[in-house]
Design an enzyme around this catalytic site. Structure first.
Site, PDB file in Angstrom:
ATOM      1  N   HIS A   1      42.494  41.191  38.332  1.00  0.00           N
ATOM      2  CA  HIS A   1      42.235  39.835  38.803  1.00  0.00           C
ATOM      3  C   HIS A   1      43.191  39.512  39.936  1.00  0.00           C
ATOM      4  CE1 HIS A   1      43.171  35.400  38.686  1.00  0.00           C
ATOM      5  NE2 HIS A   1      41.870  35.387  38.919  1.00  0.00           N
ATOM      6  N   SER A   2      42.675  39.040  41.065  1.00  0.00           N
ATOM      7  CA  SER A   2      43.464  38.558  42.185  1.00  0.00           C
ATOM      8  C   SER A   2      44.441  39.628  42.688  1.00  0.00           C
ATOM      9  CB  SER A   2      44.189  37.265  41.774  1.00  0.00           C
ATOM     10  OG  SER A   2      44.693  36.581  42.890  1.00  0.00           O
ATOM     11  N   ARG A   3      45.733  39.399  42.612  1.00  0.00           N
ATOM     12  CA  ARG A   3      46.690  40.412  43.050  1.00  0.00           C
ATOM     13  C   ARG A   3      46.489  41.717  42.280  1.00  0.00           C
ATOM     14  NH1 ARG A   3      52.053  42.212  41.932  1.00  0.00           N
ATOM     15  NH2 ARG A   3      53.331  42.505  43.815  1.00  0.00           N
TER      16      ARG A   3
ATOM     17  N   ALA B   1      43.707  42.829  41.238  1.00  0.00           N
ATOM     18  CA  ALA B   1      42.528  43.491  41.784  1.00  0.00           C
ATOM     19  C   ALA B   1      42.896  44.295  43.025  1.00  0.00           C
ATOM     20  CB  ALA B   1      41.450  42.465  42.114  1.00  0.00           C
TER      21      ALA B   1
END
Length: 284
Positions: free
Chosen positions: A98-100, A102
């Site tokens: 998720h986010s960073r 990812a």
């Protein structure tokens, strides 16, 4: 119920939350900036066919901090994934981020395509990029931030509720219910009140950013199927590089669902899990 696990890798210990049973689809999960493994508390139980190992990244949650002379770069976190994968005895696995997390997962898949089965990228997947001409200015800022943040401690809140409310209204806003989930691994009771645990160096500028061409090169080296799951109100929708997302990867699918950046903690977890389960069930 999830289990706790600890990994001792060179110079660092990493904590993890583990769901599922051995023998399921192996998944190594990475959370976003200033979050922790609790980021997957609502999503992971909806994927019972998987064995999910969700890490507290270095400097987050119950994991240790990097040494005083080290920094927090995406490629160091990718190296941690390699060490954890070896510690688990997993030659290959699916990466979920998720986010960073990812972006870290994508960099790992580009660098070590032979160690990845599939890639699931939620609200992210490409590192924040910079222009080469900005590198001198960025380095100066990063070195100044490093001095300023050295040995700095986070703010102490007199009441737990105020700490939760502050996190909910932070840089990446979340509901108070989501902040409460993240608090289980990151909020500490300290003299004078409550303090969010995260290495303050994580808040400093990056000494070096990949250029857009660097990001494209990593994407081209990802050899496995990729599922992107974005929120309708994603902060990444306006970034030019993200408009190229599916075209950058040899085999990529993009799904958009209602919600914001932390929609996997704010009511969209069942829909996200259904899409992931469908993706994982497909033969490569």
């Amino acid at each position: 119920m999830p289990a706790e696990r600890r990994f001792d890798i060179p110079g660092l210990h990493l904590a993890a939350r583990v769901w599922g049973n051995r023998g399921g689809c192996r998944v190594l999960a990475s959370h976003g900036w200033l979050d922790n493994a609790g980021s997957f508390d609502l999503l992971a139980p909806r994927l019972p066919q998987c064995e999910i190992v969700a890490l507290d990244a270095a400097g987050h949650g119950f994991s240790g901090s990097r040494s005083p002379d080290a920094e927090y770069n995406l490629w160091q976190d990718a190296g941690d994934l390699l060490d954890v994968q070896d510690a688990l005895g997993w030659q290959r696995c699916t990466l979920l981020g998720h986010s960073r997390g990812a972006a870290i997962s994508m960099l790992f898949a580009g660098a070590f395509p032979e160690r990845v089965d599939k890639l699931v990228l939620v609200e992210g997947g490409l590192p924040l990029t910079g222009e080469a001409e900005d590198a001198p200015r960025n380095l100066a800022r990063a070195l100044q931030d490093r001095r300023m943040l050295h040995d700095r401690q986070g703010r102490v809140f007199p009441e737990r509720g105020r700490a939760i409310a502050e996190r909910a209204q932070g840089f990446t806003k979340v509901t108070e219910a989501a902040a409460e989930i993240l608090a289980r691994r990151s909020l500490r009771e300290v003299p004078g009140g409550f303090q969010w645990h995260a290495d303050q160096r994580l808040k400093g500028a990056s000494a070096l950013r990949f250029t857009a061409d660097h990001a494209r090169a990593f994407a081209r080296h990802v050899k496995v199927p990729v599922l992107f799951v974005f929120a309708e109100d994603s902060p990444f929708s306006s970034r030019p590089l993200y408009r190229e997302t599916t075209a950058l990867f040899p085999d990529a699918e993009l799904v958009t669902l209602p919600g914001g950046h932390h929609f996997h903690l704010e009511g969209a977890e069942a829909a996200i899990a259904a899409r992931i389960a469908e993706f994982l069930a497909r033969t490569p």
